[in-house]
Scaffold this active site. Structure first.
Site, PDB file in Angstrom:
ATOM      1  N   HIS A 102       0.826  -1.209   0.000  1.00  0.00           N
ATOM      2  CA  HIS A 102       0.000   0.000   0.000  1.00  0.00           C
ATOM      3  C   HIS A 102       0.862   1.263   0.000  1.00  0.00           C
ATOM      4  O   HIS A 102       2.041   1.256   0.392  1.00  0.00           O
ATOM      5  CB  HIS A 102      -0.920   0.000   1.225  1.00  0.00           C
ATOM      6  CG  HIS A 102      -0.167   0.055   2.534  1.00  0.00           C
ATOM      7  ND1 HIS A 102       0.342   1.224   3.061  1.00  0.00           N
ATOM      8  CD2 HIS A 102       0.147  -0.925   3.403  1.00  0.00           C
ATOM      9  CE1 HIS A 102       0.944   0.962   4.202  1.00  0.00           C
ATOM     10  NE2 HIS A 102       0.850  -0.336   4.437  1.00  0.00           N
ATOM     11  N   GLU A 157      -1.671  -7.044   7.986  1.00  0.00           N
ATOM     12  CA  GLU A 157      -0.346  -6.932   8.590  1.00  0.00           C
ATOM     13  C   GLU A 157      -0.320  -7.594   9.963  1.00  0.00           C
ATOM     14  O   GLU A 157      -1.362  -7.869  10.571  1.00  0.00           O
ATOM     15  CB  GLU A 157       0.015  -5.438   8.688  1.00  0.00           C
ATOM     16  CG  GLU A 157       1.402  -5.120   9.236  1.00  0.00           C
ATOM     17  CD  GLU A 157       2.530  -5.707   8.395  1.00  0.00           C
ATOM     18  OE1 GLU A 157       2.739  -6.944   8.477  1.00  0.00           O
ATOM     19  OE2 GLU A 157       3.207  -4.943   7.689  1.00  0.00           O
TER      20      GLU A 157
END
Length: 199
Positions: free
Chosen positions: A11, A83
């Site tokens: 990202h 994550e």
């Protein structure tokens, strides 16, 4: 033999990335620079055709996927692509962690894989869920081109899994920048790294 292509995209930048605040599983948005990074990556890989796009469900990855592949792109989210969850360290600056958790922080710096952060995910469980879901994605899309928009720790785990002796030994050997693409081609079961940190 048809090759399977796996595109791993991290990202774009968030304010927390910029300022050194740890936000593994915390849902934080892209900042304006992160949006510009994602649009720049779109320009660079404009000719990249993919069959399926997977993403972590966090807003920074979903927005990156939309900016890179377009508003009309169908994005399949999977929580296994999130994550690492840092528990009590989520939302803390690295300097604050070192001050409030000095012993655990020192252990993290020397033996991070086995460090038990209060309330955090075990690293073994983290790498298992990420590697397992991506291997399932690859097996389900043989001969196709698949994009996975995820996070730095996830992509490092995958690259270390595919190209190093072990995830533990290879994890820190890959510096994965924001809004970059790494490409793996699979010739049968053989992974070949064809692009890394491309932007």
């Amino acid at each position: 033999m048809n090759t399977t292509k796996l595109y791993l995209i991290r990202h774009g930048e968030t304010e927390e990335n910029k300022t050194g605040v740890l936000v593994g599983s915390t849902d934080t948005p892209l900042n304006d620079h992160g949006r510009r990074q994602s649009l720049a990556l779109r320009e660079r890989i404009n000719a990249l055709a993919v069959d399926t796009i997977f993403a972590s469900p966090l807003s920074r990855t979903v927005e990156t996927a939309s900016l890179v592949f377009g508003d009309q792109a169908r994005i399949i989210t999977d929580s296994s692509l999130q994550e690492f969850h840092f528990g009590a360290w989520e939302g803390m600056h690295f300097s604050a962690i070192a001050q409030q958790y000095p012993e655990i922080w020192q252990t993290w710096l020397t033996d991070w894989e086995k460090t038990l952060i209060p309330g955090a995910e075990a690293f073994g469980a983290f790498k298992y869920r990420v590697i397992n879901v991506v291997e399932e994605i690859v097996r389900a899309n043989l001969g196709k081109k698949v994009a996975v928009v995820s996070h730095g720790g996830c992509i490092r785990s995958l690259l270390a899994h595919f190209f190093c002796v072990s995830v533990a030994k290879g994890y820190w050997q890959f510096k994965v920048d924001n809004a970059t693409l790494s490409e793996i081609e699979f010739m049968g079961e053989l992974p070949i790294l064809t692009r890394f940190n491309y932007r």
